[in-house]
Design a protein around this motif. Structure first.
Motif, PDB file in Angstrom:
ATOM      1  N   ALA A   1       0.856  -1.182   0.000  1.00 48.31           N
ATOM      2  CA  ALA A   1       0.000   0.000   0.000  1.00 48.31           C
ATOM      3  C   ALA A   1       0.892   1.231   0.000  1.00 48.31           C
ATOM      4  O   ALA A   1       2.062   1.170   0.397  1.00 48.31           O
ATOM      5  N   LYS A   2       0.342   2.336  -0.423  1.00 48.83           N
ATOM      6  CA  LYS A   2       1.104   3.575  -0.456  1.00 48.83           C
ATOM      7  C   LYS A   2       1.627   3.890   0.947  1.00 48.83           C
ATOM      8  O   LYS A   2       0.863   3.959   1.900  1.00 48.83           O
TER       9      LYS A   2
ATOM     10  N   THR B   1       2.294  -1.129   4.210  1.00 52.02           N
ATOM     11  CA  THR B   1       1.643  -2.406   3.943  1.00 52.02           C
ATOM     12  C   THR B   1       0.255  -2.394   4.562  1.00 52.02           C
ATOM     13  O   THR B   1       0.070  -1.925   5.684  1.00 52.02           O
ATOM     14  N   LEU B   2      -0.712  -2.906   3.828  1.00 49.91           N
ATOM     15  CA  LEU B   2      -2.074  -3.036   4.320  1.00 49.91           C
ATOM     16  C   LEU B   2      -2.265  -4.436   4.883  1.00 49.91           C
ATOM     17  O   LEU B   2      -2.006  -5.427   4.203  1.00 49.91           O
ATOM     18  N   LEU B   3      -2.703  -4.528   6.141  1.00 49.02           N
ATOM     19  CA  LEU B   3      -3.014  -5.804   6.766  1.00 49.02           C
ATOM     20  C   LEU B   3      -4.523  -5.908   6.869  1.00 49.02           C
ATOM     21  O   LEU B   3      -5.178  -5.062   7.478  1.00 49.02           O
ATOM     22  N   THR B   4      -5.080  -6.965   6.266  1.00 47.44           N
ATOM     23  CA  THR B   4      -6.513  -7.239   6.369  1.00 47.44           C
ATOM     24  C   THR B   4      -6.680  -8.517   7.165  1.00 47.44           C
ATOM     25  O   THR B   4      -6.082  -9.544   6.836  1.00 47.44           O
TER      26      THR B   4
END
Length: 95
Positions: A46-47, A50-53
């Motif tokens: 992600a910009k 990091t995106l954690l889902t």
């Protein structure tokens, strides 16, 4: 307290999933025959980081007699897990 879980899938640096019996704390109950929920951790670029889902599914299959309490006691657990991962990542980034 001991929590048992079964790792479903691991893709390093991208995906981790496990199954468990949420709120299975009564030592007089054998939860082994009950359905489990699936907890998934997915990492995506992600910009700026990091995106954690984090997703947990399968509560609809937990026996009705304990479903609401298991869901209530689990509420917020994934938020705490996300915060713990965030702090761990900050520690790695500082090294």
């Amino acid at each position: 307290m001991t929590i048992e879980l079964q790792v479903e899938k691991l893709e390093p640096e991208r995906y981790f999933a496990y199954r468990w019996h949420p709120y299975a704390l009564d030592t007089n109950v054998d939860y082994a025959q009950e359905p489990t929920t699936l907890v998934e951790f997915q990492l995506e670029p992600a910009k700026g980081g990091t995106l954690l889902t984090i997703t947990e599914s399968g509560f609809d299959r937990i026996p009705a007699a304990r479903r609401a309490e298991a869901f209530r006691m689990n509420d917020g657990g994934l938020d705490r897990a996300a915060e713990e991962h965030r702090e761990a990542c900050r520690g790695v980034a500082r090294r």
